[in-house]
Design a protein around this motif. Structure first.
Motif, short mmCIF file in Angstrom:
data_model
loop_
_atom_site.label_atom_id
_atom_site.label_comp_id
_atom_site.label_asym_id
_atom_site.label_seq_id
_atom_site.Cartn_x
_atom_site.Cartn_y
_atom_site.Cartn_z
N ARG A 24 -1.60 1.58 5.58
CA ARG A 24 -3.02 1.53 5.93
C ARG A 24 -3.48 2.77 6.70
O ARG A 24 -4.34 3.51 6.24
N ARG A 25 -2.88 3.02 7.85
CA ARG A 25 -3.40 4.06 8.73
C ARG A 25 -3.30 5.45 8.13
O ARG A 25 -4.15 6.30 8.34
N ASP A 26 -2.22 5.68 7.37
CA ASP A 26 -2.02 7.00 6.78
C ASP A 26 -2.43 7.05 5.31
O ASP A 26 -1.89 7.82 4.53
N ALA A 27 -3.39 6.22 4.91
CA ALA A 27 -3.82 6.20 3.51
C ALA A 27 -4.32 7.56 3.05
O ALA A 27 -4.18 7.93 1.88
N ALA A 28 -4.90 8.33 3.98
CA ALA A 28 -5.40 9.66 3.60
C ALA A 28 -4.27 10.56 3.12
O ALA A 28 -4.47 11.39 2.22
N LEU A 50 -1.77 -2.09 -3.76
CA LEU A 50 -2.69 -1.31 -2.93
C LEU A 50 -2.68 0.16 -3.31
O LEU A 50 -3.73 0.79 -3.50
N PHE A 51 -1.49 0.73 -3.43
CA PHE A 51 -1.39 2.16 -3.73
C PHE A 51 -1.92 2.48 -5.13
O PHE A 51 -2.53 3.52 -5.35
N THR A 52 -1.67 1.59 -6.07
CA THR A 52 -2.17 1.81 -7.42
C THR A 52 -3.69 1.82 -7.43
O THR A 52 -4.32 2.71 -8.04
#
Length: 689
Positions: A24-28, A50-52
């Motif tokens: 979540r926090r490092d999604a960028a 989620l990542f897909t």
């Protein structure tokens, strides 16, 4: 989860950046990576969805059909547990495996379903389920007792149900209408039920003929509709359906793996998988594809010769009843529509005639070689490869990792030296891949089985693992190297994985697993023979279990007449004749222990001896039996064996057709026999027939 980016990068020859809260926090950071053209590996399977979705929504991200995201579970397989700090070599190995290309595409098998569903069972239970599915499927009910509804919302069939055969999109159902009430005409007005004095008509609208006393009051009550006729002949029916839902206690298919499109749900919606089954049925409309999981080379098949059956291991082990004998064609036949892709047939096949196609053995071998070489490069020792299914096996290993966090004092978790590798099915790899994994540096190869495997798979794998263990033990490697692990819960698996390591190879092999099974096993045996040369050996031949695909053929010379029928029966060119003299020769390297020679031998002179010969003699032809040739009494040319001709003369000497000159001709070669017949034109030629 402890991570060592430098050590992982060194093992993979790359610089790695670790994001410890990437979900979540490092999604960028993930979005930046998805825009690059580099390979993208996510070391977590929990958030694969989620990542897909995040990649699909990120502007400028490389499309997934161009650069797919590869997912690998590092957390439960090694990052969570008592030995997590020592799991860096395993993590590197799993990351290396995740970066390998996808298996090469193979031919596919197609199914076409229009949603024609047949529900078989008690009428009340069947109609409750029909009401849930009628908006999505074309439902037909075959009533087997029960109480029906008043509304006629779908076709209802009745009678004597016969065979149900086929698969998704192609089920053939046979039945005969034996009851006086025609359910297609019946309006369910209940007039016949009220009129019957014996109460022989139930609310399934069928007549119990054992209770009926032939008052025929029901016929009068139904006169306007005409649905009841006691004079109606039994009419056979056949129809085709795409799907079958069976609510009866006894299923229509008794094999462990029923055909795709068939669902057995005894008890109907009360069954614990009732809702799941209804959801799956609603989704089974349209065109579906699956890989054609097997390849078959009939030239290598040891199933039969000359209408004699030898090896039938694949037929016996198939849990889907997808393989049948065609011994008249000297082969087997596999129905790709019934095949579920377990691969057990390829594991027990001694010749490699059946091969697992998706993924191929060569691709599995490349993965094992990559994993074990990376593990060793990162400093790992005494690796144990844990092969498991990608469904129930993966779930059990993930449960073990979570339990190690929740109950650290009771559960150890996956040991640092144990490398879990998922398979399409646990029975899809066998002796050639196991021995190659050992040659590549695995000290042990384990196969995890849960509740999902058929009983015959367990027995087949136990037998094949006993062969593998006998081979490496006979070569002098100490310990238990091949083992079948059976576990249904995390605690049991935790105990099973805490086994001590075994002695492995000193020098890791570098050969590639071949397409042909026997070729791979020869490469593995050659490497192990060289690597184990310094180990003490008590014998030159290692005894093997009966399920072995290596061994010798022993011939009783007193009984053998050198008829050479065994030579024509041998599918592997292990038994040979000699064009120069009466000899039966044998090349042990080629023998697959199929037993066709023993079955074919008219004198019962042949027995099999499962073993692995460790000397060079294994590759060389050796004489099993030879005899003095019998020379033609006219020209002197040898044309048979002395023993064989004398036996023939002894049996035919008292026969009326073989007296005088006719008996003497039996001592001649074929050419001289013809000359002798035509040189005596006055003699009846029928005596020489």
């Amino acid at each position: 989860m402890p991570l060592d980016p430098k050590a992982l990068g060194a093992a993979l020859d790359e610089d790695l950046t670790t994001h410890t809260t990437l979900c979540r926090r490092d999604a960028a950071a993930f979005q930046r990576a998805s825009r690059s053209g580099d390979e993208l590996v996510v070391a977590c399977t929990q958030e694969s969805r989620l990542f897909t979705e995040l990649s699909q929504q990120t502007e400028g991200a490389v499309p997934l059909d161009v650069r797919p995201i590869r997912f690998v579970n590092l957390r439960e397989t090694g990052g969570w547990g008592r030995e997590a700090k020592a799991a860096t070599p395993k993590m590197a190995a799993l990351l290396a495996a995740a970066r390998l290309p996808d298996p090469e595409p193979v031919p596919t098998v197609s199914y076409q379903s229009e949603g024609r569903l047949l529900i078989v069972g008690p009428l009340d239970a069947a109609e409750r389920i029909a009401a849930q599915l009628a908006d999505a499927l074309q439902v037909t009910v075959f009533a087997q007792g029960g109480r029906g509804q008043q509304a006629r919302a779908w076709p209802v069939l009745g009678g004597q149900l016969g065979a149900i055969q086929g698969w998704l999109g192609a089920f053939e159902v046979e039945w005969s209408s034996t009851n006086p009430i025609d359910l297609d005409l019946c309006t369910r007005c209940n007039a016949c039920v009220a009129a019957c004095p014996e109460g022989a008509i139930g609310l399934d609208y069928q007549i119990d003929l054992d209770r009926c006393q032939s008052h025929r009051a029901c016929v009068q009550a139904c006169e306007a509709v005409g649905a009841i006729n006691f004079q109606r002949d039994a009419v056979p029916h056949r129809d085709r359906f795409d799907l079958v839902l069976d609510l009866r206690d006894a299923p229509a298919f008794v094999q462990h793996a029923p055909p795709q499109g068939y669902f057995h749900l005894p008890g109907g919606l009360r069954h614990d998988k009732g809702l799941e089954t209804l959801v799956r049925l609603r989704e089974m409309v349209g065109e579906f594809e699956k890989p054609k999981f097997f390849t078959y080379n009939h030239k290598l098949c040891a199933h039969g010769r000359n209408e004699t059956v030898g090896c039938d291991a694949c037929i016996s082990v198939c849990s889907a009843q997808a393989i049948r004998s065609e011994v008249e064609r000297q082969q087997i036949a596999v129905n790709p529509n019934l095949c579920v892709g377990c691969g057990a047939c390829t594991t027990v096949c001694p010749t490699g005639a059946l091969g697992f196609a998706y993924p191929r053995a060569s691709e599995q071998g490349n993965r094992l070689r990559t994993v074990l070489s990376t593990y060793a490069k990162a400093g790992g020792k005494e690796a144990a490869v844990l092969l498991h299914s990608q469904t129930a096996g993966s779930e059990l290993i993930e449960a073990l990792g979570r339990e190690a966090v929740l109950r650290p004092k009771a559960i150890k978790g996956v040991p640092a030296r144990v490398i879990p590798l998922p398979l399409w099915h646990t029975a899809s790899v066998g002796l050639d891949v196991w021995l190659s994994a050992f040659a590549y540096g695995a000290s042990q190869v384990w196969v995890l089985m849960t509740d999902e495997e058929a009983p015959q798979y367990r027995e087949a794998l136990r037998e094949q693992m006993a062969v593998a263990q006998a081979i490496v033990s006979g070569l002098g490697y100490a310990g238990t190297h091949f083992r079948l692990i059976e576990a249904r819960d995390a605690a049991t698996l935790d105990v099973q994985l805490a086994s001590p390591p075994a002695q492995g190879v000193k020098r890791r092999a570098s050969y590639a697993v071949q397409r042909e099974k026997r070729a791979t096993m020869e490469l593995a045996l050659d490497h192990l023979l060289q690597d184990s040369a310094a180990h003490p050996r008590a014998v030159d031949a290692v005894p093997l279990p009966a399920a072995s695909l290596f061994g010798a053929v022993n011939v009783n010379k007193d009984a053998c007449t050198l008829c050479l029928s065994c030579v024509s029966a041998c599918p592997a060119n292990a038994l040979l004749d000699n064009a120069e003299r009466p000899q039966l020769r044998f090349v042990e390297k080629n023998c697959v222990q199929c037993g066709l020679c023993a079955t074919t031998c008219p004198e019962d002179a042949i027995t099999l001896q499962p073993r692995l010969l460790l000397t060079e003699q294994r590759r060389q032809p050796r004489v099993l039996n030879e005899a003095q040739p019998y020379a033609c009494v006219r020209c002197g040319k040898p044309f048979g064996t002395l023993k064989g001709v004398e036996l023939m003369l002894g049996k035919l000497a008292g026969h009326a057709m073989f007296q005088g000159e006719a008996l003497e001709r039996l001592k001649m070669c074929g050419d001289c026999r013809v000359v002798d017949i035509y040189s005596n034109p006055n003699e009846s030629r029928i005596t020489d027939h």
